[in-house]
Motif scaffolding. Sequence first.
Motif, PDB file in Angstrom:
ATOM      1  N   LEU A 145      15.172   4.027   5.834  1.00  0.00           N
ATOM      2  CA  LEU A 145      15.241   5.447   6.119  1.00  0.00           C
ATOM      3  C   LEU A 145      16.508   6.416   5.801  1.00  0.00           C
ATOM      4  CD1 LEU A 145      14.076   5.533   9.856  1.00  0.00           C
ATOM      5  CD2 LEU A 145      12.823   6.375   7.755  1.00  0.00           C
ATOM      6  N   GLY A 146      17.600   5.585   5.901  1.00  0.00           N
ATOM      7  CA  GLY A 146      19.020   5.872   5.440  1.00  0.00           C
ATOM      8  C   GLY A 146      18.884   6.227   3.681  1.00  0.00           C
ATOM      9  N   PHE A 147      18.269   5.234   3.121  1.00  0.00           N
ATOM     10  CA  PHE A 147      18.592   5.417   1.760  1.00  0.00           C
ATOM     11  C   PHE A 147      17.545   6.532   1.318  1.00  0.00           C
ATOM     12  CE2 PHE A 147      16.183   4.128  -2.199  1.00  0.00           C
ATOM     13  CZ  PHE A 147      17.357   4.022  -3.224  1.00  0.00           C
ATOM     14  N   ALA A 148      16.223   6.622   1.913  1.00  0.00           N
ATOM     15  CA  ALA A 148      15.547   7.760   1.635  1.00  0.00           C
ATOM     16  C   ALA A 148      16.190   8.823   1.873  1.00  0.00           C
ATOM     17  CB  ALA A 148      14.136   7.419   2.049  1.00  0.00           C
ATOM     18  N   LYS A 149      16.791   9.216   2.997  1.00  0.00           N
ATOM     19  CA  LYS A 149      17.277  10.431   3.216  1.00  0.00           C
ATOM     20  C   LYS A 149      18.644  10.751   2.271  1.00  0.00           C
ATOM     21  CE  LYS A 149      18.861  13.851   5.765  1.00  0.00           C
ATOM     22  NZ  LYS A 149      18.125  15.421   5.393  1.00  0.00           N
ATOM     23  N   VAL A 201       8.392   5.204  -2.810  1.00  0.00           N
ATOM     24  CA  VAL A 201       7.258   4.316  -2.229  1.00  0.00           C
ATOM     25  C   VAL A 201       7.876   2.781  -2.390  1.00  0.00           C
ATOM     26  CG1 VAL A 201       4.983   3.530  -3.289  1.00  0.00           C
ATOM     27  CG2 VAL A 201       5.443   5.875  -2.879  1.00  0.00           C
ATOM     28  N   VAL A 202       8.356   2.518  -3.553  1.00  0.00           N
ATOM     29  CA  VAL A 202       8.859   1.101  -3.584  1.00  0.00           C
ATOM     30  C   VAL A 202       9.596   0.535  -2.626  1.00  0.00           C
ATOM     31  CG1 VAL A 202      10.185  -0.509  -5.314  1.00  0.00           C
ATOM     32  CG2 VAL A 202       8.521   1.074  -6.260  1.00  0.00           C
ATOM     33  N   ALA A 203      10.807   1.369  -2.046  1.00  0.00           N
ATOM     34  CA  ALA A 203      11.518   1.136  -1.156  1.00  0.00           C
ATOM     35  C   ALA A 203      10.678   0.800   0.145  1.00  0.00           C
ATOM     36  CB  ALA A 203      12.497   2.220  -0.857  1.00  0.00           C
ATOM     37  N   VAL A 204       9.544   1.909   0.455  1.00  0.00           N
ATOM     38  CA  VAL A 204       8.893   1.588   1.605  1.00  0.00           C
ATOM     39  C   VAL A 204       8.108   0.133   1.696  1.00  0.00           C
ATOM     40  CG1 VAL A 204       6.931   2.404   3.076  1.00  0.00           C
ATOM     41  CG2 VAL A 204       8.704   3.900   2.177  1.00  0.00           C
ATOM     42  N   ILE A 205       7.423  -0.107   0.402  1.00  0.00           N
ATOM     43  CA  ILE A 205       6.561  -1.153   0.144  1.00  0.00           C
ATOM     44  C   ILE A 205       7.710  -2.540   0.333  1.00  0.00           C
ATOM     45  CG2 ILE A 205       5.548  -2.807  -1.432  1.00  0.00           C
ATOM     46  CD1 ILE A 205       4.159  -0.159  -2.304  1.00  0.00           C
ATOM     47  N   LEU A 206       8.717  -2.423   0.027  1.00  0.00           N
ATOM     48  CA  LEU A 206       9.708  -3.759  -0.096  1.00  0.00           C
ATOM     49  C   LEU A 206      10.180  -3.736   1.499  1.00  0.00           C
ATOM     50  CD1 LEU A 206      11.370  -5.833  -1.356  1.00  0.00           C
ATOM     51  CD2 LEU A 206      13.228  -4.052  -1.794  1.00  0.00           C
ATOM     52  N   SER A 207      10.398  -2.679   2.245  1.00  0.00           N
ATOM     53  CA  SER A 207      10.743  -2.856   3.596  1.00  0.00           C
ATOM     54  C   SER A 207       9.864  -3.190   4.539  1.00  0.00           C
ATOM     55  CB  SER A 207      11.073  -1.166   4.086  1.00  0.00           C
ATOM     56  OG  SER A 207      11.072  -1.292   5.494  1.00  0.00           O
ATOM     57  N   ILE A 263      10.361  14.484 -10.188  1.00  0.00           N
ATOM     58  CA  ILE A 263       9.526  14.380  -8.655  1.00  0.00           C
ATOM     59  C   ILE A 263       9.140  13.249  -8.676  1.00  0.00           C
ATOM     60  CG2 ILE A 263       7.899  15.259  -7.505  1.00  0.00           C
ATOM     61  CD1 ILE A 263       8.946  18.052  -8.639  1.00  0.00           C
ATOM     62  N   LEU A 264       8.193  12.794  -9.979  1.00  0.00           N
ATOM     63  CA  LEU A 264       7.593  11.570  -9.947  1.00  0.00           C
ATOM     64  C   LEU A 264       8.296  10.253  -9.757  1.00  0.00           C
ATOM     65  CD1 LEU A 264       4.794  12.351 -12.665  1.00  0.00           C
ATOM     66  CD2 LEU A 264       4.509  12.304 -10.215  1.00  0.00           C
ATOM     67  N   VAL A 265       9.466  10.384 -10.488  1.00  0.00           N
ATOM     68  CA  VAL A 265      10.328   9.269 -10.152  1.00  0.00           C
ATOM     69  C   VAL A 265      10.942   9.139  -8.560  1.00  0.00           C
ATOM     70  CG1 VAL A 265      12.727   8.372 -10.920  1.00  0.00           C
ATOM     71  CG2 VAL A 265      11.234   9.521 -12.577  1.00  0.00           C
ATOM     72  N   SER A 266      11.192  10.169  -8.242  1.00  0.00           N
ATOM     73  CA  SER A 266      11.614  10.156  -6.803  1.00  0.00           C
ATOM     74  C   SER A 266      10.575   9.598  -5.918  1.00  0.00           C
ATOM     75  CB  SER A 266      12.014  11.703  -6.301  1.00  0.00           C
ATOM     76  OG  SER A 266      13.209  12.016  -7.224  1.00  0.00           O
ATOM     77  N   ALA A 267       9.543  10.043  -6.115  1.00  0.00           N
ATOM     78  CA  ALA A 267       8.247   9.265  -5.316  1.00  0.00           C
ATOM     79  C   ALA A 267       7.998   7.897  -5.637  1.00  0.00           C
ATOM     80  CB  ALA A 267       6.891  10.334  -5.705  1.00  0.00           C
ATOM     81  N   PHE A 268       8.129   7.636  -6.874  1.00  0.00           N
ATOM     82  CA  PHE A 268       7.935   6.246  -7.171  1.00  0.00           C
ATOM     83  C   PHE A 268       9.121   5.442  -6.363  1.00  0.00           C
ATOM     84  CE2 PHE A 268       9.164   2.495  -9.903  1.00  0.00           C
ATOM     85  CZ  PHE A 268       7.907   1.966  -9.781  1.00  0.00           C
ATOM     86  N   ILE A 269      10.269   5.526  -6.347  1.00  0.00           N
ATOM     87  CA  ILE A 269      11.411   4.946  -5.773  1.00  0.00           C
ATOM     88  C   ILE A 269      11.337   4.990  -4.384  1.00  0.00           C
ATOM     89  CG2 ILE A 269      13.927   4.957  -5.356  1.00  0.00           C
ATOM     90  CD1 ILE A 269      14.298   6.189  -8.208  1.00  0.00           C
TER      91      ILE A 269
END
Length: 228
Positions: A154-158, A209-215, A201-207
């Motif tokens: 959550l902190g990383f995404a913010k 999504v990857v962070a959430v999946i890894l979490s 925007i697509l790069v931001s979304a990709f990063i």
Amino acid sequence: MLTPADWTIILLSLKVALVAVVFALPPAFAIAWMLARHSFPGKSLLQAVVTMPLVLPPVVTGYLLLLWFGARGPLGGPLHEWLGVSFAFRWTGAALAAGIMAFPLLVRPIRLSIEHLDRDHEEVAWTLGASRVAAFLRVTLPQLMPGIIAGIVLGFAKALGEFGATITFVSNIPGETQTLSLAIYSLLQTPSGDSAALKLILVSAFISVVAVILSEWLQHRLYTKWPR
């Protein structure tokens, strides 16, 4: 295709977000522990201060950072003079702003994990002769890891998407403070910037999504290894 300028923005954004989370995590854990395990005068005030970055307009937070950590601020001046550390209009300032904005999102899941922790495991470890430090490292901390990971994500995404406090505190300087959100904003202000903005925007979304999946994967592994 991503251009060299795009890669500069992406790598800078990742660096800012990672540094923000790494430096914010230890104090976030300490404050979460205090709020979950202890009662003390001013506890409600501390909780309010921790939550403040979520409720204040980000521009206000950025302005307060500029006042305190600017070149002539009460904290920024001595840090620059004695340690050579500068924040205003530097990438380090972007990391500071991102860390402060992400701080409440780090504290909350960690605090909830501590509050719901079964303390019987700690007491059993103590009765078996483990010191408090050993019990914390071997028993308590592993059980808190899912909450810690949730807070980190959550902190990383913010931090990755932080905009208002960053642009107010460190401006929008290409190659120095221009993160993904600032670059997207700049591109959307130009007549022919839509396609370039869409890439970022697509790069931001990709990063994200990857962070959430890894979490989710890490939390599943940890719950399997240390069932609660």
